[in-house]
Motif scaffolding. Structure first.
Motif, PDB file in Angstrom:
ATOM      1  N   GLY A  42      12.500   3.317  -6.150  1.00 23.44           N
ATOM      2  CA  GLY A  42      11.328   2.570  -6.595  1.00 23.44           C
ATOM      3  C   GLY A  42      10.265   2.414  -5.517  1.00 23.44           C
ATOM      4  O   GLY A  42       9.138   2.022  -5.816  1.00 23.44           O
ATOM      5  N   TYR A  43      10.611   2.673  -4.277  1.00 22.84           N
ATOM      6  CA  TYR A  43       9.620   2.617  -3.191  1.00 22.84           C
ATOM      7  C   TYR A  43       8.870   3.954  -3.057  1.00 22.84           C
ATOM      8  O   TYR A  43       7.796   3.996  -2.462  1.00 22.84           O
ATOM      9  CB  TYR A  43      10.293   2.271  -1.862  1.00 22.84           C
ATOM     10  CG  TYR A  43      10.594   0.800  -1.695  1.00 22.84           C
ATOM     11  CD1 TYR A  43      11.631   0.191  -2.411  1.00 22.84           C
ATOM     12  CD2 TYR A  43       9.844   0.006  -0.838  1.00 22.84           C
ATOM     13  CE1 TYR A  43      11.911  -1.155  -2.267  1.00 22.84           C
ATOM     14  CE2 TYR A  43      10.117  -1.354  -0.682  1.00 22.84           C
ATOM     15  CZ  TYR A  43      11.152  -1.924  -1.392  1.00 22.84           C
ATOM     16  OH  TYR A  43      11.412  -3.267  -1.247  1.00 22.84           O
ATOM     17  N   ARG A  52       4.516   8.037  -5.972  1.00 23.00           N
ATOM     18  CA  ARG A  52       3.515   6.972  -5.915  1.00 23.00           C
ATOM     19  C   ARG A  52       2.204   7.528  -5.366  1.00 23.00           C
ATOM     20  O   ARG A  52       2.202   8.461  -4.564  1.00 23.00           O
ATOM     21  CB  ARG A  52       4.018   5.806  -5.064  1.00 23.00           C
ATOM     22  CG  ARG A  52       5.154   5.048  -5.721  1.00 23.00           C
ATOM     23  CD  ARG A  52       5.368   3.694  -5.075  1.00 23.00           C
ATOM     24  NE  ARG A  52       6.352   2.923  -5.820  1.00 23.00           N
ATOM     25  CZ  ARG A  52       6.085   2.232  -6.942  1.00 23.00           C
ATOM     26  NH1 ARG A  52       4.868   2.227  -7.434  1.00 23.00           N
ATOM     27  NH2 ARG A  52       7.035   1.575  -7.558  1.00 23.00           N
ATOM     28  N   HIS A  54       0.073   6.787  -3.167  1.00 21.25           N
ATOM     29  CA  HIS A  54      -0.203   6.895  -1.739  1.00 21.25           C
ATOM     30  C   HIS A  54       1.049   7.250  -0.935  1.00 21.25           C
ATOM     31  O   HIS A  54       1.214   6.822   0.202  1.00 21.25           O
ATOM     32  CB  HIS A  54      -0.838   5.602  -1.229  1.00 21.25           C
ATOM     33  CG  HIS A  54      -2.153   5.301  -1.889  1.00 21.25           C
ATOM     34  ND1 HIS A  54      -3.229   6.157  -1.828  1.00 21.25           N
ATOM     35  CD2 HIS A  54      -2.546   4.258  -2.665  1.00 21.25           C
ATOM     36  CE1 HIS A  54      -4.241   5.645  -2.513  1.00 21.25           C
ATOM     37  NE2 HIS A  54      -3.854   4.502  -3.046  1.00 21.25           N
ATOM     38  N   ILE A  55       1.930   8.006  -1.562  1.00 18.19           N
ATOM     39  CA  ILE A  55       3.053   8.617  -0.859  1.00 18.19           C
ATOM     40  C   ILE A  55       2.800  10.125  -0.834  1.00 18.19           C
ATOM     41  O   ILE A  55       2.338  10.710  -1.823  1.00 18.19           O
ATOM     42  CB  ILE A  55       4.388   8.341  -1.586  1.00 18.19           C
ATOM     43  CG1 ILE A  55       4.742   6.841  -1.521  1.00 18.19           C
ATOM     44  CG2 ILE A  55       5.506   9.192  -1.009  1.00 18.19           C
ATOM     45  CD1 ILE A  55       5.183   6.357  -0.161  1.00 18.19           C
ATOM     46  N   GLN A  84       3.712   7.953   4.382  1.00 15.71           N
ATOM     47  CA  GLN A  84       2.613   7.198   3.778  1.00 15.71           C
ATOM     48  C   GLN A  84       1.350   8.043   3.862  1.00 15.71           C
ATOM     49  O   GLN A  84       1.030   8.594   4.921  1.00 15.71           O
ATOM     50  CB  GLN A  84       2.352   5.904   4.542  1.00 15.71           C
ATOM     51  CG  GLN A  84       3.426   4.855   4.367  1.00 15.71           C
ATOM     52  CD  GLN A  84       3.168   3.691   5.295  1.00 15.71           C
ATOM     53  OE1 GLN A  84       3.295   3.816   6.489  1.00 15.71           O
ATOM     54  NE2 GLN A  84       2.801   2.555   4.720  1.00 15.71           N
TER      55      GLN A  84
ATOM     56  N   SER B  36       2.493  -9.429   6.854  1.00 10.24           N
ATOM     57  CA  SER B  36       1.787  -8.148   6.735  1.00 10.24           C
ATOM     58  C   SER B  36       1.759  -7.622   5.303  1.00 10.24           C
ATOM     59  O   SER B  36       1.041  -6.672   5.030  1.00 10.24           O
ATOM     60  CB  SER B  36       2.346  -7.056   7.663  1.00 10.24           C
ATOM     61  OG  SER B  36       3.487  -6.436   7.104  1.00 10.24           O
ATOM     62  N   VAL B  37       2.499  -8.237   4.399  1.00  7.15           N
ATOM     63  CA  VAL B  37       2.542  -7.734   3.021  1.00  7.15           C
ATOM     64  C   VAL B  37       1.673  -8.617   2.116  1.00  7.15           C
ATOM     65  O   VAL B  37       1.832  -9.840   2.106  1.00  7.15           O
ATOM     66  CB  VAL B  37       3.985  -7.715   2.482  1.00  7.15           C
ATOM     67  CG1 VAL B  37       4.011  -7.146   1.069  1.00  7.15           C
ATOM     68  CG2 VAL B  37       4.891  -6.921   3.395  1.00  7.15           C
ATOM     69  N   HIS B  57       3.152  -3.821  -1.912  1.00  5.24           N
ATOM     70  CA  HIS B  57       3.358  -3.018  -0.707  1.00  5.24           C
ATOM     71  C   HIS B  57       2.350  -1.889  -0.557  1.00  5.24           C
ATOM     72  O   HIS B  57       2.426  -1.152   0.421  1.00  5.24           O
ATOM     73  CB  HIS B  57       4.769  -2.416  -0.713  1.00  5.24           C
ATOM     74  CG  HIS B  57       5.840  -3.376  -0.333  1.00  5.24           C
ATOM     75  ND1 HIS B  57       5.998  -3.843   0.948  1.00  5.24           N
ATOM     76  CD2 HIS B  57       6.820  -3.961  -1.053  1.00  5.24           C
ATOM     77  CE1 HIS B  57       7.025  -4.666   0.999  1.00  5.24           C
ATOM     78  NE2 HIS B  57       7.541  -4.764  -0.198  1.00  5.24           N
ATOM     79  N   HIS B  59       1.456   1.377  -0.514  1.00  5.92           N
ATOM     80  CA  HIS B  59       2.098   2.690  -0.593  1.00  5.92           C
ATOM     81  C   HIS B  59       3.384   2.652  -1.408  1.00  5.92           C
ATOM     82  O   HIS B  59       3.674   3.569  -2.176  1.00  5.92           O
ATOM     83  CB  HIS B  59       2.453   3.196   0.804  1.00  5.92           C
ATOM     84  CG  HIS B  59       1.280   3.316   1.726  1.00  5.92           C
ATOM     85  ND1 HIS B  59       0.797   2.259   2.448  1.00  5.92           N
ATOM     86  CD2 HIS B  59       0.500   4.372   2.024  1.00  5.92           C
ATOM     87  CE1 HIS B  59      -0.239   2.657   3.165  1.00  5.92           C
ATOM     88  NE2 HIS B  59      -0.444   3.930   2.926  1.00  5.92           N
ATOM     89  N   PHE B  60       4.164   1.596  -1.219  1.00  8.08           N
ATOM     90  CA  PHE B  60       5.526   1.576  -1.762  1.00  8.08           C
ATOM     91  C   PHE B  60       5.642   0.816  -3.086  1.00  8.08           C
ATOM     92  O   PHE B  60       6.741   0.591  -3.583  1.00  8.08           O
ATOM     93  CB  PHE B  60       6.483   0.965  -0.733  1.00  8.08           C
ATOM     94  CG  PHE B  60       6.437   1.647   0.601  1.00  8.08           C
ATOM     95  CD1 PHE B  60       6.673   3.011   0.710  1.00  8.08           C
ATOM     96  CD2 PHE B  60       6.142   0.946   1.759  1.00  8.08           C
ATOM     97  CE1 PHE B  60       6.617   3.651   1.933  1.00  8.08           C
ATOM     98  CE2 PHE B  60       6.086   1.570   2.988  1.00  8.08           C
ATOM     99  CZ  PHE B  60       6.315   2.935   3.083  1.00  8.08           C
ATOM    100  N   GLY B  61       4.526   0.381  -3.641  1.00 10.12           N
ATOM    101  CA  GLY B  61       4.558  -0.257  -4.948  1.00 10.12           C
ATOM    102  C   GLY B  61       4.712  -1.762  -4.887  1.00 10.12           C
ATOM    103  O   GLY B  61       4.748  -2.380  -3.825  1.00 10.12           O
ATOM    104  N   ASN B  62       4.803  -2.366  -6.069  1.00 12.72           N
ATOM    105  CA  ASN B  62       4.905  -3.815  -6.212  1.00 12.72           C
ATOM    106  C   ASN B  62       6.371  -4.222  -6.349  1.00 12.72           C
ATOM    107  O   ASN B  62       7.129  -3.572  -7.063  1.00 12.72           O
ATOM    108  CB  ASN B  62       4.133  -4.271  -7.453  1.00 12.72           C
ATOM    109  CG  ASN B  62       2.653  -4.009  -7.305  1.00 12.72           C
ATOM    110  OD1 ASN B  62       1.919  -4.841  -6.793  1.00 12.72           O
ATOM    111  ND2 ASN B  62       2.204  -2.827  -7.726  1.00 12.72           N
ATOM    112  N   LYS B  63       6.730  -5.312  -5.671  1.00 13.10           N
ATOM    113  CA  LYS B  63       8.109  -5.795  -5.712  1.00 13.10           C
ATOM    114  C   LYS B  63       8.106  -7.295  -5.996  1.00 13.10           C
ATOM    115  O   LYS B  63       7.127  -7.990  -5.718  1.00 13.10           O
ATOM    116  CB  LYS B  63       8.814  -5.538  -4.371  1.00 13.10           C
ATOM    117  CG  LYS B  63       8.663  -4.123  -3.826  1.00 13.10           C
ATOM    118  CD  LYS B  63       9.257  -3.052  -4.733  1.00 13.10           C
ATOM    119  CE  LYS B  63       8.958  -1.661  -4.174  1.00 13.10           C
ATOM    120  NZ  LYS B  63       9.272  -0.606  -5.161  1.00 13.10           N
ATOM    121  N   HIS B  65      10.368 -10.851  -5.254  1.00 13.25           N
ATOM    122  CA  HIS B  65      11.437 -11.471  -4.483  1.00 13.25           C
ATOM    123  C   HIS B  65      11.656 -12.881  -5.020  1.00 13.25           C
ATOM    124  O   HIS B  65      10.708 -13.543  -5.457  1.00 13.25           O
ATOM    125  CB  HIS B  65      11.082 -11.526  -2.998  1.00 13.25           C
ATOM    126  CG  HIS B  65      11.100 -10.173  -2.336  1.00 13.25           C
ATOM    127  ND1 HIS B  65      11.996  -9.828  -1.345  1.00 13.25           N
ATOM    128  CD2 HIS B  65      10.345  -9.071  -2.543  1.00 13.25           C
ATOM    129  CE1 HIS B  65      11.781  -8.587  -0.963  1.00 13.25           C
ATOM    130  NE2 HIS B  65      10.789  -8.091  -1.664  1.00 13.25           N
TER     131      HIS B  65
END
Lengths: 89, 369
Positions: A42-43, A52, A54-55, A84, B36-37, B57, B59-63, B65
């Protein structure tokens, strides 16, 4: 075996050490790399299985072309770098 | 537990604690999380004390928590995901299928709906969790509604659900604010929806479509807790209120220096008292005359106080985003943050403000708990 490396900037969110996997399509290679950590998927990919926005993935130094189906070929002994894209800041 | 103030910013979540009292508060920075996030939404679930934070995030998408111990520790939980190939059944075009762009609103279900959470997203999907965020499902009834194809982005490429108001006595009644998809109402817990923006006007549309209910741009909608038939809306083109359960909306023509802004708060016990943080309208988006003010009505919008004490009145260019103003349960304390990283708080309903920080990252969300 191909080797998949993940950007160090991802390491602070979850463990993703370099992995040795069998060659094939980029999707097959990444699926092997994700098998140790489904959360990692998922990342890197969105819920539709696309890279994604911007990957960027480099296969032996060349950016992959098919960001939707991930059909680019990854030969055995390739070095795959999941990075990235600076387009994302 | 001490009263807390959660401040979600461009660079992480900052938690302040009140080491004083309600009448004489003394707020202290207690925690910094996710440094930083970007933090796009924060929820304190009063039913069980759980905390939820939405992380973008980039680049890494939404998470998402969650913390089950008051913010001491956080665990990544499931994130809403759009169904596979949702929009491309005919074309089989995977490149067009929707994906989560951002999480913009998180709200708890009713007091009698243990574990139920709602989540509003870009590109316009509402998600529901019945298990405290362990899993999420798209609310298909809204996604497939006749209204949604008319929606479009407001300040973003795609539509966004930013307001989720769950009726405090009947949790089946849900009111959503969508930019730009107007006010969407369900009376049956999300099984069905109807647009309900009657009275709103969109000046960004051609004149003959200005009253089109499906394309209104409410920036934020809030509901009075003790009189839940009362709503206030800061809209792209001004201020509206509803006294009939969001069926119809009345325009407030004048409110201090400007009726443009993003944030609004309503007193939890008095539906005629509400606060706004105005700015020059859409082409500029900074305080009128470079003076940060809060406007407050105590008579349902008939008149407004312009509150300045403790706020910068010279060359200030702070903008307050829609989720960056909040009021506590007592109705005495309010806090708001700005794009410039200022954070202000008041213990007297806005008569005087105290600055908690001049140097935070840009503030996206402020929430009392």
């Amino acid at each position: 075996m191909a080797k998949v490396h993940f950007t160090e900037n991802l390491q602070r969110h979850l463990a993703c050490p370099p992995q040795e996997v069998e060659g094939g399509t980029l999707r097959a290679v990444l699926n092997q790399a994700f098998s140790a950590s489904e959360k990692l998927r998922g990342y890197i990919l969105d819920e539709q299985g696309r890279l994604r926005q911007h990957i960027v993935v480099f296969i032996d130094g060349e950016a992959c072309q098919d960001r939707v189906e991930l059909s680019d070929a990854v030969p055995e002994d390739s070095q795959v770098h999941v990075m990235q894209a600076l387009s994302g800041g | 537990m001490k009263q807390r103030l959660f401040v979600g910013t461009r660079k992480g979540l900052f938690t302040y604690e009140n080491h004083g009292s309600q009448d004489l508060p003394r707020w202290v920075l207690a925690h910094k999380d996710f440094l930083s996030v970007p933090i796009s939404a924060v929820l304190h679930d009063r039913r069980d004390g759980s905390l939820y934070a939405a992380l973008d995030h980039g680049h890494f998408g939404n998470k998402l928590h969650a913390s089950r111990d008051g913010g001491v520790s956080w665990t990544e939980i499931a994130v809403p995901a759009y169904p596979k190939g949702e929009e491309d059944a005919d074309t089989d075009d995977k490149d067009r299928a929707p994906a989560l762009k951002a999480i913009w609103s998180l709200e708890a279900g009713g007091a009698d709906e243990e574990g139920l959470l709602w989540c509003g997203t870009l590109p316009g999907g509402l998600f529901r969790s019945s298990d405290k965020g362990t899993s999420w499902e798209l609310v298909e009834s809204l996604w497939n509604s006749k209204s949604r194809p008319k929606w479009f982005g407001g300040g973003a490429d795609v539509p966004a659900i930013h307001s989720i108001c769950v009726h405090p006595e009947n949790a089946k009644k849900i009111v959503l604010g969508v930019s730009c998809g107007g006010v969407q109402v369900s009376e049956d817990g999300g099984e069905s929806w109807r647009v309900s923006s009657t009275g709103m006007l969109a000046e960004y549309m051609p004149p003959d479509r200005a009253d089109d209910e499906d394309v209104q741009d409410p920036h934020l909608i809030v509901q009075c807790r003790s009189r839940p038939e009362h709503f206030w809306c800061q809209h792209h083109n001004g201020i509206w209120r509803s006294r009939d359960g969001a069926r119809t909306w009345e325009r407030i023509e004048k409110a201090g220096p400007s009726t443009f802004g993003f944030a609004v708060a309503v007193h939890p016990l008095d539906p005629d008292t509400a606060w706004f943080v105005p700015a020059i309208k859409d082409e500029a988006r900074y305080p009128v005359d470079g003076q940060v003010v809060v406007t407050r009505t105590r008579d349902g919008g008939g008149s407004f106080d312009v509150l300045r004490e403790g706020l910068p009145q010279d060359e200030a260019y702070d903008l307050t985003f829609r989720h960056a103003l909040d009021i506590d349960e007592s109705g005495k304390q309010l806090a708001f943050g700005s794009t410039t990283g200022n954070l202000w708080i008041t213990a007297d309903q806005g008569d005087a403000w105290v600055n908690l920080s001049h140097h935070l990252p840009p503030v996206y969300v402020v929430r009392f708990a």
